[in-house]
Design a protein around this motif. Structure first.
Motif, PDB file in Angstrom:
ATOM      1  N   THR A 140      11.138   5.606  -4.564  1.00 45.94           N
ATOM      2  CA  THR A 140      10.772   6.660  -5.778  1.00 45.94           C
ATOM      3  C   THR A 140      10.016   5.927  -6.920  1.00 45.94           C
ATOM      4  O   THR A 140       9.548   6.551  -7.600  1.00 45.94           O
ATOM      5  CB  THR A 140      12.095   7.295  -6.342  1.00 45.94           C
ATOM      6  N   ARG A 141       9.888   4.472  -6.900  1.00 47.49           N
ATOM      7  CA  ARG A 141       9.311   3.720  -7.874  1.00 47.49           C
ATOM      8  C   ARG A 141       8.169   2.999  -7.115  1.00 47.49           C
ATOM      9  O   ARG A 141       8.393   1.646  -6.994  1.00 47.49           O
ATOM     10  CB  ARG A 141      10.255   3.009  -8.627  1.00 47.49           C
ATOM     11  N   PRO A 142       7.103   3.173  -6.809  1.00 49.21           N
ATOM     12  CA  PRO A 142       6.033   2.450  -5.996  1.00 49.21           C
ATOM     13  C   PRO A 142       5.543   1.349  -7.012  1.00 49.21           C
ATOM     14  O   PRO A 142       5.248   0.254  -6.714  1.00 49.21           O
ATOM     15  CB  PRO A 142       4.920   3.201  -5.561  1.00 49.21           C
ATOM     16  N   GLU A 143       5.598   1.622  -8.236  1.00 48.99           N
ATOM     17  CA  GLU A 143       5.014   0.503  -9.207  1.00 48.99           C
ATOM     18  C   GLU A 143       6.013  -0.628  -9.363  1.00 48.99           C
ATOM     19  O   GLU A 143       5.424  -1.861  -9.904  1.00 48.99           O
ATOM     20  CB  GLU A 143       4.749   1.107 -10.570  1.00 48.99           C
ATOM     21  N   HIS A 144       7.078  -0.617  -8.904  1.00 42.35           N
ATOM     22  CA  HIS A 144       8.316  -1.642  -8.725  1.00 42.35           C
ATOM     23  C   HIS A 144       8.333  -2.244  -7.605  1.00 42.35           C
ATOM     24  O   HIS A 144       9.152  -3.540  -7.610  1.00 42.35           O
ATOM     25  CB  HIS A 144       9.436  -1.002  -9.422  1.00 42.35           C
ATOM     26  N   HIS A 199      -1.703   3.532  -4.777  1.00 41.28           N
ATOM     27  CA  HIS A 199      -1.106   2.119  -5.255  1.00 41.28           C
ATOM     28  C   HIS A 199      -1.362   1.207  -4.274  1.00 41.28           C
ATOM     29  O   HIS A 199      -0.941   1.316  -3.071  1.00 41.28           O
ATOM     30  CB  HIS A 199       0.545   2.271  -5.449  1.00 41.28           C
ATOM     31  N   LEU A 200      -2.247   0.389  -4.461  1.00 41.26           N
ATOM     32  CA  LEU A 200      -2.635  -0.879  -3.744  1.00 41.26           C
ATOM     33  C   LEU A 200      -2.547  -2.114  -4.690  1.00 41.26           C
ATOM     34  O   LEU A 200      -2.996  -2.077  -5.670  1.00 41.26           O
ATOM     35  CB  LEU A 200      -3.762  -0.827  -2.917  1.00 41.26           C
ATOM     36  N   GLN A 201      -1.739  -3.178  -4.140  1.00 40.67           N
ATOM     37  CA  GLN A 201      -1.553  -4.242  -4.953  1.00 40.67           C
ATOM     38  C   GLN A 201      -1.071  -5.336  -4.130  1.00 40.67           C
ATOM     39  O   GLN A 201      -0.340  -5.303  -3.235  1.00 40.67           O
ATOM     40  CB  GLN A 201      -0.322  -3.879  -6.102  1.00 40.67           C
ATOM     41  N   ALA A 202      -1.692  -6.665  -4.660  1.00 43.74           N
ATOM     42  CA  ALA A 202      -1.059  -7.886  -4.049  1.00 43.74           C
ATOM     43  C   ALA A 202      -0.526  -8.702  -5.480  1.00 43.74           C
ATOM     44  O   ALA A 202      -1.289  -8.601  -6.320  1.00 43.74           O
ATOM     45  CB  ALA A 202      -2.051  -8.319  -3.161  1.00 43.74           C
ATOM     46  N   SER A 256       0.660  -1.039  -0.077  1.00 39.44           N
ATOM     47  CA  SER A 256      -0.135  -0.004   0.046  1.00 39.44           C
ATOM     48  C   SER A 256       0.777   1.167  -0.012  1.00 39.44           C
ATOM     49  O   SER A 256       1.768   1.271   0.920  1.00 39.44           O
ATOM     50  CB  SER A 256      -0.846  -0.036   1.312  1.00 39.44           C
ATOM     51  N   CYS A 257       0.727   2.058  -1.127  1.00 36.65           N
ATOM     52  CA  CYS A 257       1.635   3.401  -1.167  1.00 36.65           C
ATOM     53  C   CYS A 257       0.291   4.719  -1.263  1.00 36.65           C
ATOM     54  O   CYS A 257       0.100   4.837  -2.428  1.00 36.65           O
ATOM     55  CB  CYS A 257       2.411   3.302  -2.196  1.00 36.65           C
ATOM     56  N   PRO A 258      -0.182   5.064  -0.193  1.00 35.64           N
ATOM     57  CA  PRO A 258      -1.291   5.918  -0.275  1.00 35.64           C
ATOM     58  C   PRO A 258      -0.742   7.141  -1.127  1.00 35.64           C
ATOM     59  O   PRO A 258      -1.484   7.845  -2.148  1.00 35.64           O
ATOM     60  CB  PRO A 258      -1.632   6.328   1.063  1.00 35.64           C
ATOM     61  N   GLY A 259       0.447   7.608  -0.941  1.00 33.02           N
ATOM     62  CA  GLY A 259       0.810   8.650  -1.865  1.00 33.02           C
ATOM     63  C   GLY A 259       0.770   8.497  -3.163  1.00 33.02           C
ATOM     64  O   GLY A 259       0.521   9.776  -4.012  1.00 33.02           O
ATOM     65  N   ALA A 260       0.963   7.587  -3.622  1.00 27.14           N
ATOM     66  CA  ALA A 260       0.985   7.127  -5.130  1.00 27.14           C
ATOM     67  C   ALA A 260      -0.447   6.391  -5.724  1.00 27.14           C
ATOM     68  O   ALA A 260      -0.520   6.083  -6.503  1.00 27.14           O
ATOM     69  CB  ALA A 260       1.994   6.161  -5.594  1.00 27.14           C
TER      70      ALA A 260
END
Length: 130
Positions: A112-116, A37-40, A31-35
């Motif tokens: 710096t790269r929440p998608e990774h 982004h929530l992923q499992a 969980s990265c609220p700033g981006a």
């Protein structure tokens, strides 16, 4: 300069015999609220699971593991909890449980790269080291 994001994560575990508290890591939740982004992601090594828990059928835990992924995505098919805000879904998924599918305590990181970060955590915490 890239934006530095704080994220929370938990490791998804299969605990074949809850009373023994032995587990195998099979996935991650990030969980990265700033981006926003929530992923499992789930990765089960069937041979490793079979060696660890010979009486556990991997197919038996698959629906529970896939439900975690669906809740993170917000899929309507995952029920009402999947319609909650992302942060509430993360807290629901990381709540302590006594079940065959459990999650670790939550941990914090920065990137710096929440998608990774999911791929990084799978490599570090779930996959067998090479």
């Amino acid at each position: 300069m890239p934006t530095l994001h704080t994220y929370d994560y938990a490791i998804i575990r299969v605990v074949p015999r809850v009373e023994r508290e032995e587990f195998i890591n099979v996935g991650v939740i990030v969980s990265c609220p700033g981006a926003r982004h929530l992923q499992a992601a789930i990765e089960i090594d069937p041979a490793r699971l079979q060696a660890f828990a010979p009486t556990l059928e991997a197919e038996a835990v698959q629906p529970w593991l896939q439900a975690i992924v669906a809740i993170c995505r917000g899929d309507a098919s995952a029920g009402p909890v999947a319609q909650l805000p992302a942060r509430a879904r993360f807290h629901f998924l990381t709540a302590k449980r006594s079940a065959v599918v459990q999650v670790s305590p939550t941990h914090v990181g920065r990137t710096t790269r929440p998608e990774h970060i999911v791929e990084h955590l799978l490599e570090r915490m779930v996959r067998v080291p090479r």
